[in-house]
Scaffold this motif. Structure first.
Motif, short mmCIF file in Angstrom:
data_model
loop_
_atom_site.label_atom_id
_atom_site.label_comp_id
_atom_site.label_asym_id
_atom_site.label_seq_id
_atom_site.Cartn_x
_atom_site.Cartn_y
_atom_site.Cartn_z
N ALA A 381 4.55 -16.72 18.80
CA ALA A 381 5.20 -15.62 18.07
C ALA A 381 4.20 -14.92 17.16
O ALA A 381 4.17 -13.68 17.09
N GLU A 382 3.36 -15.69 16.48
CA GLU A 382 2.40 -15.10 15.54
C GLU A 382 1.36 -14.26 16.26
O GLU A 382 1.01 -13.16 15.81
N SER A 383 0.88 -14.76 17.40
CA SER A 383 -0.14 -14.01 18.14
C SER A 383 0.44 -12.71 18.71
O SER A 383 -0.23 -11.66 18.70
N ARG A 384 1.70 -12.74 19.17
CA ARG A 384 2.33 -11.52 19.69
C ARG A 384 2.58 -10.51 18.58
O ARG A 384 2.35 -9.30 18.76
N ALA A 385 3.04 -10.99 17.43
CA ALA A 385 3.25 -10.09 16.30
C ALA A 385 1.92 -9.49 15.84
O ALA A 385 1.84 -8.29 15.51
N GLU A 386 0.87 -10.31 15.83
CA GLU A 386 -0.45 -9.81 15.44
C GLU A 386 -0.95 -8.76 16.42
O GLU A 386 -1.54 -7.74 16.02
N GLU A 387 -0.70 -8.95 17.70
CA GLU A 387 -1.11 -7.98 18.72
C GLU A 387 -0.38 -6.65 18.54
O GLU A 387 -0.99 -5.57 18.65
N VAL A 388 0.92 -6.72 18.23
CA VAL A 388 1.71 -5.49 18.02
C VAL A 388 1.19 -4.71 16.81
O VAL A 388 1.00 -3.48 16.87
N LEU A 389 0.93 -5.42 15.71
CA LEU A 389 0.45 -4.76 14.49
C LEU A 389 -0.95 -4.19 14.68
O LEU A 389 -1.26 -3.07 14.24
N ASN A 390 -1.82 -4.95 15.36
CA ASN A 390 -3.20 -4.48 15.58
C ASN A 390 -3.23 -3.22 16.44
O ASN A 390 -4.00 -2.29 16.16
N SER A 391 -2.42 -3.20 17.49
CA SER A 391 -2.40 -2.03 18.37
C SER A 391 -1.94 -0.79 17.63
O SER A 391 -2.46 0.31 17.84
N PHE A 392 -0.98 -0.95 16.72
CA PHE A 392 -0.48 0.21 15.97
C PHE A 392 -1.49 0.67 14.93
O PHE A 392 -1.72 1.87 14.75
N VAL A 393 -2.11 -0.28 14.23
CA VAL A 393 -3.08 0.07 13.18
C VAL A 393 -4.32 0.72 13.78
O VAL A 393 -4.83 1.73 13.27
N ASP A 394 -4.81 0.19 14.89
CA ASP A 394 -6.02 0.75 15.52
C ASP A 394 -5.74 2.09 16.20
O ASP A 394 -6.62 2.94 16.28
N GLY A 395 -4.51 2.27 16.69
CA GLY A 395 -4.19 3.50 17.42
C GLY A 395 -3.98 4.69 16.51
O GLY A 395 -4.32 5.82 16.86
N ASP A 396 -3.40 4.48 15.32
CA ASP A 396 -3.10 5.59 14.42
C ASP A 396 -4.28 5.80 13.47
O ASP A 396 -4.33 5.26 12.38
#
Length: 676
Positions: A381-396
């Motif tokens: 769960a933690e790794s998936r949540a981290e992946e979601v947050l990283n993709s949004f932070v790096d994309g915007d």
């Protein structure tokens, strides 16, 4: 804009004819012009109820004879604005001469504000110098800043241009200015809003002012005072709007009811709050219904089909009807409701839908990450949540998502990745990244991993940022950051900077530890400074020090010495504690003349006078009784070695040889042999 009384236009010069005819025509023209001006003045006196079409007709008749008449051009433009034809008014202003256009800056700004052309309005405000801005111009500029989200700047304009000038506050719109100023303070400085409200007298209070003070009172947990203000607001609302239409009065009373429901909700009376909210669901005001639905979602904790419907309708309010804060709350509640109570696959699909519906918003990402972390039985769960947050932070990359970055940093800290958490915090916008709390967190994380050079670089950047800042508290923040670098600079070997930092703290606190810090670090680079602060340290006299022995013989000073002195002083004053005397407990039927039984420590079946255990005893010569007790005479002779010769070798020869010990296996074999 308010209607104005305009000056009489210039005289019309007809073509030259005979003296008689020209005089007669001049008299007739002047009589008609004066009658039109009188009619125009009467229309102006009627105010908002005036016939605006007739005003425009009369003004154009004057312009037909003199197209450059500035007063008539202004009259036409103002009448057009009062008819709410803002685009047409802007086109008329653009056709005016440059000098006239400058004098119509207020009317132009008002049209931009009503058409919600915020960029044009903002550029117009920046192009006009402050000394040329009128009272109305400042008012609209403050409202524009409030619309754009710069509430602190709006509050500053109200305070400098209106609140501090009593002459301007005595005008008709003084109550409106107070209400707007309190609304700005309610969002930024609630305590200051309460202080300002307490200084108002009874005549200065208005319905809107009472309503805008309620939120700051709730934030300060003054629920009873907030309820009193709402009651006062309702009374003043009825008094102020008694001459207006019933529809307008009902709309304003709905705002009061909405705040009453919110106060009940904060006070914990959920039933009363729900009752008030449900009564306002049929309101025709989009802002009221949206706020009611959002509060009902919170009351119901997002459960049920009603919450989904409320969330959907609250998000579908037309743009411009809700404030930025209400829009954010609507999006957040909608995301929470849509993601609640669903499985992982359904949540992922809903998340993609929410991303398309709210592009650029970080609420769908935060809600989805929260749903992943709180899901039961979900692996990684933690790794998936981290992946979601990283993709949004790096994309915007254009707009830094502050909430998502903070959530990512918090997740990294829980995963025990301090350097990655510090790196995430460093990607925040500069204004937030340089705040003392963020700087302190980053430095602490980097020092924890032994990266002192990185921590020093972060502190240096923050110090240079606050030195260049012109904000009111910049100097205090800069001093605190400089003081925080003292220990770090000393560990890195930058003794000069460390001595300066300790010197700043020593001047403020005069603490012995800070004085010692100055002396220790200055001794590497500036001996004069070290000697100067060494004299300020209590308990040390440099004149008495001649060698190492004198230095070692000096008494202790500082915090440790103070603690020892306090303990020594307290030790003499303390009274010795009296020992508590306790009565000795004796057994029942105790006889002091009777000797106790020596075998009282043994179980009864092992005692010598027990008849039942006599036959079972295998070793009758076993010594019994307490240790150190009396021994039988026959055993005493065998145990006494002092009466026997001390020839150990002869005793060994006399003793028969001892058979070696047999294991259990060998014993079983021996038994079988005997049977055979």
């Amino acid at each position: 804009p308010r209607t104005r009384t305009y000056a009489q236009p210039r005289a019309v010069h007809p073509p030259e004819k005979s003296a008689a005819t020209s005089a007669a025509q001049t008299d007739s023209i002047s009589m008609s012009a004066s009658s039109k001006l009188q009619e125009l003045q009467k229309l102006f006196d009627e105010g908002e109820d005036a016939d605006l079409d007739r005003i425009q007709t009369l003004a154009r008749e004057f312009l037909s004879t003199d197209q450059k008449d500035a007063d008539m051009i202004r009259t036409v433009i103002v009448a057009t604005i009062m008819k709410e034809e803002y685009k047409k008014a802007i086109s008329l202003i653009d056709k005016a001469t440059p000098d006239l256009k400058k004098s119509l800056a207020f009317e132009q700004l008002y049209c931009y504000y009503q058409l919600k052309q915020n960029k044009k309005a903002q550029s117009l405000c920046e192009s006009i110098p402050d000394r040329s801005k009128s009272k109305g111009f400042w008012h609209i500029q403050a409202q524009l800043l409030r619309r754009l989200g710069d509430i602190s700047a709006a509050a500053s304009i109200y305070e400098k241009q209106f609140i501090s000038r009593k002459a301007r506050m005595k005008a008709e719109n003084g109550g409106e200015i107070r209400a707007n100023y309190l609304a700005c303070l309610a969002d930024t400085q609630p305590s200051k809003a309460i202080e300002y409200a307490e200084k108002l007298n009874e005549k200065e209070w208005g319905y809107a002012s009472c309503l805008n003070v309620v939120a700051p009172l709730i934030s300060q947990n003054k629920i009873k005072k907030a309820q009193e203000m709402l009651e006062k607001a309702e009374v003043l609302c009825r008094e102020e709007l008694k001459d207006e239409e019933e529809k307008e009065l009902e709309n304003e009373l709905e705002n009061v009811k909405l705040m009453q429901g919110y106060v009940s909700q904060v006070a914990g009376d959920a039933k009363e709050a729900e009752k008030i909210y449900r009564g306002l669901l049929k309101s025709k005001q989009p802002m009221v219904t949206a706020a009611v639905r959002l509060n009902l979602i919170q009351l119901k904790n997002g459960a049920g089909e009603e919450s989904k419907e409320w969330s959907r309708t609250a998000c579908n309010v037309p743009v411009g009807k809700l404030s930025d804060q209400q829009k954010r709350a609507a999006r957040l509640n909608h995301c929470l409701v849509m993601l609640k109570g669903k499985r992982a696959k359904e949540q992922a699909q809903t998340f993609e839908q929410l991303k398309r519906k709210f592009p650029g918003s970080d609420y769908p990402v935060l809600c989805f990450a929260s749903a992943l972390l709180t899901a039961e039985g979900l692996r990684d769960a933690e790794s998936r949540a981290e992946e979601v947050l990283n993709s949004f932070v790096d994309g915007d990359s254009s707009n830094k998502p502050t909430q998502a970055i903070l959530a990512l940093a918090n997740l990294k800290i829980t995963q025990r990745k301090p350097l990655e958490a510090a790196q995430a915090l460093q990607s925040l916008p500069e204004q937030l990244r340089m705040q003392p709390g963020v700087v302190g967190t980053v430095v602490r994380l980097q020092r924890k991993m032994g990266k002192l050079d990185l921590a020093d670089a972060v502190l240096n950047k923050a110090i240079s940022y606050w030195k260049a800042s012109n904000s009111p508290g910049a100097k205090a923040i800069c001093d605190s950051l400089v003081a925080a670098t003292a220990d770090l600079k000393s560990k890195l070997g930058d003794y000069k900077a460390a001595a300066e930092a300790y010197e700043i703290m020593a001047k403020k606190t005069a603490d012995v530890g800070q004085l010692c810090g100055v002396v220790v670090n200055a001794s590497y680079c500036n001996m004069e400074l070290a000697k100067k602060y060494a004299k300020k340290i209590p308990g040390v006299d440099l004149a008495d020090i001649e060698g190492i022995e004198d230095l070692e013989a000096l008494p202790a000073f500082g915090v440790a010495a103070m603690e020892t002195d306090v303990k020594a002083a307290g030790a003499g004053s303390e009274k010795k504690k009296r020992k508590r005397k306790r009565k000795k407990r004796l057994p029942k039927n105790y006889d002091p003349n009777d000797t106790p039984d020596p075998e009282r420590w043994l179980p009864k079946w092992e005692r010598s006078y027990n008849k039942r255990g006599r036959g079972k005893r295998r070793n009758k010569n076993q010594m019994r009784g307490p240790q150190g007790g009396a021994v039988r005479a026959d055993l005493a002779a065998s145990l006494d070695k002092s009466a026997k010769p001390d020839n150990v070798e002869e005793d060994k020869k006399k003793k028969p040889p001892v058979a070696p010990k047999m294991s259990n296996r060998e014993r079983r074999r021996a038994k079988k042999k005997k049977r055979r």
